[in-house]
Write a protein that holds these residues in place. Structure first.
Motif, PDB file in Angstrom:
ATOM      1  N   ASN A 370       0.816  -1.219   0.000  1.00 50.01           N
ATOM      2  CA  ASN A 370       0.000   0.000   0.000  1.00 50.01           C
ATOM      3  C   ASN A 370       0.852   1.273   0.000  1.00 50.01           C
ATOM      4  N   VAL A 371       2.149   1.157  -0.300  1.00 48.08           N
ATOM      5  CA  VAL A 371       2.991   2.348  -0.298  1.00 48.08           C
ATOM      6  C   VAL A 371       2.708   3.218  -1.526  1.00 48.08           C
ATOM      7  N   ASP A 372       2.780   4.517  -1.329  1.00 47.60           N
ATOM      8  CA  ASP A 372       2.681   5.452  -2.451  1.00 47.60           C
ATOM      9  C   ASP A 372       3.603   6.628  -2.165  1.00 47.60           C
ATOM     10  N   PHE A 373       3.916   7.394  -3.215  1.00 50.55           N
ATOM     11  CA  PHE A 373       4.894   8.467  -3.116  1.00 50.55           C
ATOM     12  C   PHE A 373       4.296   9.775  -3.611  1.00 50.55           C
ATOM     13  N   ASP A 374       4.612  10.847  -2.920  1.00 47.76           N
ATOM     14  CA  ASP A 374       4.080  12.174  -3.222  1.00 47.76           C
ATOM     15  C   ASP A 374       4.621  12.651  -4.568  1.00 47.76           C
ATOM     16  N   GLU A 375       3.761  12.684  -5.566  1.00 46.02           N
ATOM     17  CA  GLU A 375       4.187  13.044  -6.918  1.00 46.02           C
ATOM     18  C   GLU A 375       4.610  14.506  -7.038  1.00 46.02           C
ATOM     19  N   SER A 376       4.189  15.344  -6.118  1.00 46.05           N
ATOM     20  CA  SER A 376       4.462  16.779  -6.251  1.00 46.05           C
ATOM     21  C   SER A 376       5.944  17.109  -6.133  1.00 46.05           C
ATOM     22  N   VAL A 377       6.763  16.174  -5.642  1.00 48.08           N
ATOM     23  CA  VAL A 377       8.193  16.463  -5.463  1.00 48.08           C
ATOM     24  C   VAL A 377       9.053  15.908  -6.592  1.00 48.08           C
ATOM     25  N   PHE A 378       8.447  15.276  -7.578  1.00 50.15           N
ATOM     26  CA  PHE A 378       9.241  14.601  -8.601  1.00 50.15           C
ATOM     27  C   PHE A 378      10.108  15.580  -9.404  1.00 50.15           C
ATOM     28  N   TRP A 379       9.591  16.793  -9.670  1.00 52.45           N
ATOM     29  CA  TRP A 379      10.394  17.777 -10.396  1.00 52.45           C
ATOM     30  C   TRP A 379      11.723  18.031  -9.691  1.00 52.45           C
ATOM     31  N   LYS A 380      11.704  17.926  -8.366  1.00 49.78           N
ATOM     32  CA  LYS A 380      12.904  18.218  -7.583  1.00 49.78           C
ATOM     33  C   LYS A 380      13.978  17.167  -7.831  1.00 49.78           C
ATOM     34  N   GLY A 381      13.570  15.905  -7.962  1.00 47.90           N
ATOM     35  CA  GLY A 381      14.529  14.860  -8.289  1.00 47.90           C
ATOM     36  C   GLY A 381      15.135  15.061  -9.656  1.00 47.90           C
ATOM     37  N   THR A 382      14.297  15.457 -10.614  1.00 52.31           N
ATOM     38  CA  THR A 382      14.799  15.750 -11.957  1.00 52.31           C
ATOM     39  C   THR A 382      15.813  16.885 -11.920  1.00 52.31           C
ATOM     40  N   ALA A 383      15.498  17.957 -11.213  1.00 54.61           N
ATOM     41  CA  ALA A 383      16.409  19.103 -11.127  1.00 54.61           C
ATOM     42  C   ALA A 383      17.721  18.705 -10.465  1.00 54.61           C
ATOM     43  N   LEU A 384      17.643  17.911  -9.407  1.00 52.89           N
ATOM     44  CA  LEU A 384      18.837  17.480  -8.686  1.00 52.89           C
ATOM     45  C   LEU A 384      19.768  16.692  -9.601  1.00 52.89           C
ATOM     46  N   LEU A 385      19.222  15.735 -10.337  1.00 51.04           N
ATOM     47  CA  LEU A 385      20.041  14.905 -11.214  1.00 51.04           C
ATOM     48  C   LEU A 385      20.676  15.732 -12.333  1.00 51.04           C
ATOM     49  N   ALA A 386      19.860  16.503 -13.029  1.00 52.34           N
ATOM     50  CA  ALA A 386      20.371  17.279 -14.164  1.00 52.34           C
ATOM     51  C   ALA A 386      21.409  18.302 -13.719  1.00 52.34           C
ATOM     52  N   ASN A 387      21.117  19.002 -12.633  1.00 50.43           N
ATOM     53  CA  ASN A 387      22.037  20.040 -12.167  1.00 50.43           C
ATOM     54  C   ASN A 387      23.349  19.444 -11.671  1.00 50.43           C
ATOM     55  N   SER A 388      23.284  18.280 -11.019  1.00 50.11           N
ATOM     56  CA  SER A 388      24.511  17.635 -10.552  1.00 50.11           C
ATOM     57  C   SER A 388      25.454  17.371 -11.720  1.00 50.11           C
ATOM     58  N   ALA A 389      24.900  16.878 -12.819  1.00 49.04           N
ATOM     59  CA  ALA A 389      25.728  16.581 -13.988  1.00 49.04           C
ATOM     60  C   ALA A 389      26.280  17.854 -14.618  1.00 49.04           C
ATOM     61  N   ILE A 390      25.427  18.855 -14.811  1.00 50.65           N
ATOM     62  CA  ILE A 390      25.846  20.099 -15.464  1.00 50.65           C
ATOM     63  C   ILE A 390      26.946  20.780 -14.657  1.00 50.65           C
ATOM     64  N   GLU A 391      26.758  20.886 -13.349  1.00 50.58           N
ATOM     65  CA  GLU A 391      27.734  21.581 -12.507  1.00 50.58           C
ATOM     66  C   GLU A 391      29.035  20.789 -12.375  1.00 50.58           C
ATOM     67  N   PHE A 392      28.950  19.464 -12.315  1.00 50.75           N
ATOM     68  CA  PHE A 392      30.152  18.635 -12.249  1.00 50.75           C
ATOM     69  C   PHE A 392      31.031  18.892 -13.468  1.00 50.75           C
ATOM     70  N   LEU A 393      30.417  18.929 -14.636  1.00 46.76           N
ATOM     71  CA  LEU A 393      31.186  19.169 -15.869  1.00 46.76           C
ATOM     72  C   LEU A 393      31.697  20.601 -15.925  1.00 46.76           C
ATOM     73  N   GLU A 394      30.853  21.559 -15.532  1.00 44.55           N
ATOM     74  CA  GLU A 394      31.222  22.973 -15.595  1.00 44.55           C
ATOM     75  C   GLU A 394      32.435  23.263 -14.708  1.00 44.55           C
ATOM     76  N   ARG A 395      32.476  22.667 -13.551  1.00 52.67           N
ATOM     77  CA  ARG A 395      33.586  22.926 -12.618  1.00 52.67           C
ATOM     78  C   ARG A 395      34.920  22.506 -13.200  1.00 52.67           C
ATOM     79  N   ARG A 396      34.893  21.503 -14.077  1.00 54.44           N
ATOM     80  CA  ARG A 396      36.131  20.985 -14.652  1.00 54.44           C
ATOM     81  C   ARG A 396      36.427  21.523 -16.034  1.00 54.44           C
ATOM     82  N   ALA A 397      35.634  22.477 -16.486  1.00 50.59           N
ATOM     83  CA  ALA A 397      35.828  23.040 -17.824  1.00 50.59           C
ATOM     84  C   ALA A 397      37.193  23.710 -17.911  1.00 50.59           C
ATOM     85  N   GLY A 398      37.919  23.394 -18.949  1.00 50.46           N
ATOM     86  CA  GLY A 398      39.225  24.015 -19.156  1.00 50.46           C
ATOM     87  C   GLY A 398      40.314  23.419 -18.313  1.00 50.46           C
TER      88      GLY A 398
END
Length: 398
Positions: A370-398
């Motif tokens: 009977n477990v369920d998950f609050d869908e209203s926070v899903f955008w936050k997971g997407t932002a966390l994943l995408a931003n982690s990748a973008i910033e990781f690469l940006e920090r090492r640019a050059g």
């Protein structure tokens, strides 16, 4: 990149739609035919080229490996053999259930794929997106999905410099709150199999046989005594047996018995030491009663380990992105995740995204029907994943 938040929010409706489709079509192990077709179709709609690293798995990438390092984002796609009782309009009806939230992980990574596509020209390197099968280890084979994708070479060509992922957690984990910790974050797991050989006899004359059920009972107690007397009390060890089988009749002492259980530890040395103690104990107890027994530890997965340096870096990006701190877990989870296998060979950070408790699902945690998950926070997971990748690469640019 603050705009990632707004871009992820704009994708919220699609993330929820993806999650609901996946939730309604759960599949097990490596046999993810419908799941893979759906996820592949969504990625190809965005313009990605998708490959199949192993059965039930999907891999794609974005950016230029020659322009900088490579970071991998991973989501698991498999479900559990659980009969769902949520009553949701998109509930599963096929006897399986995404009771561990893998449908949400996949949907949020699809959202991250869309965000990354919008920033493709700006990426200072390469991002791999891995959609993994059989994290739950339900397939009747000797390896799990983490083993399979590692053997398939997902960390090479191009070489992966960092891995990150997230896992939802309900109940006491507040909706929208993000958690992690440096070092061990999930326990190891080993399946325990004990085979006992006795000697059959009539139930009225037990002295004429060797009772394997009696031996099994002492071995069961012995495992708990190992924890209390052979393990440092500051360490966490759990040994649980979920299956003990022997015999067919009330008045017959059977020839043999079999026990199946699970071992969880949070330290590699403790794990190895416990196995050695258990082998000695199982053999000794059986011998003391005139029987024979052996123990095997099967399909082991090590601790999921968060690289402290990488974790500190990605936590900093998340703090800045959301203007609120990532919370540090006081202790590792007793549960297991086979991201552990990648974390042993590549710097890894695993985040937890809290989803709280929804009305009607009180007391229902991970793997509950009977477990369920609050869908209203899903955008936050997407932002966390995408931003982690973008910033990781940006920090090492050059």
């Amino acid at each position: 990149m603050k705009q990632v938040v707004e871009e992820a929010r704009a994708l919220q409706e699609q993330i929820v739609a993806d999650r609901r489709w996946l939730h309604q079509h759960p599949e097990l192990g490596f046999d993810l035919t419908e799941t893979c077709a759906y996820v592949r179709g969504r990625l190809e709609e965005m313009g990605y080229e998708v490959t199949v690293p192993c059965e039930g798995g999907l891999l794609t990438q974005i950016g230029d490996p020659a322009a900088g390092p490579c970071v991998m984002l991973r989501a698991d796609m498999d479900a559990l053999p659980v009969d769902e009782i949520t009553g949701l309009p998109f509930a599963s009806t096929n006897g399986n259930m995404h009771a561990c939230g893998h449908d949400t992980h996949t949907a949020m990574l699809l959202g991250a794929a869309a965000v990354l596509k919008a920033h493709e020209a700006e990426l200072k390197g390469c991002v791999k997106l891995l959609f993994q099968p059989d994290e739950e280890g339900c397939a009747p084979v000797d390896i799990c999905g983490g083993d399979a994708v590692l053997a398939a070479g997902v960390l090479e060509n191009p070489h992966v410099d960092a891995v990150t992922a997230l896992h939802v957690q309900a109940l006491e984990f507040g909706a929208g709150e993000i958690y992690t910790r440096p070092g061990t974050i999930f326990s190891s797991i080993d399946d325990i199999e004990v085979k006992i050989k006795g000697c059959g006899a009539h139930g009225s004359t037990p002295h004429q046989g060797i009772d394997p059920i009696n031996i099994a009972c002492h071995i069961y107690q012995g495992f708990q005594n190992l924890i209390s007397r052979e393990v440092d009390p500051t360490q966490t060890v759990v040994a649980t047996f979920g299956k003990i089988e022997s015999g067919r009749a009330a008045n017959v002492i059977p020839e043999d018995a079999r026990m199946l259980g699970t071992l969880r530890t949070q330290d590699a040395d403790v794990r190895q030491g416990f196995k050695e103690h258990a082998a000695r104990m199982v053999h000794g107890i059986a011998e003391a009663f005139g029987g024979e027994a052996e123990v095997a530890f099967l399909r082991g997965v090590p601790n999921t380990y968060n690289d402290p340096e990488l974790t500190s870096e990605l936590v900093g990006y998340a703090d800045e992105l959301f203007d609120e701190p990532v919370r540090e877990l006081e202790a590792p989870f007793s549960g297991t995740d086979d991201l552990a296998i990648l974390s042993q060979v590549a710097p890894t950070t695993y985040f937890i995204l809290g989803t709280g408790t929804l009305p009607g699902h009180e007391g229902c945690g991970m793997h509950h029907p009977n477990v369920d998950f609050d869908e209203s926070v899903f955008w936050k997971g997407t932002a966390l994943l995408a931003n982690s990748a973008i910033e990781f690469l940006e920090r090492r640019a050059g």
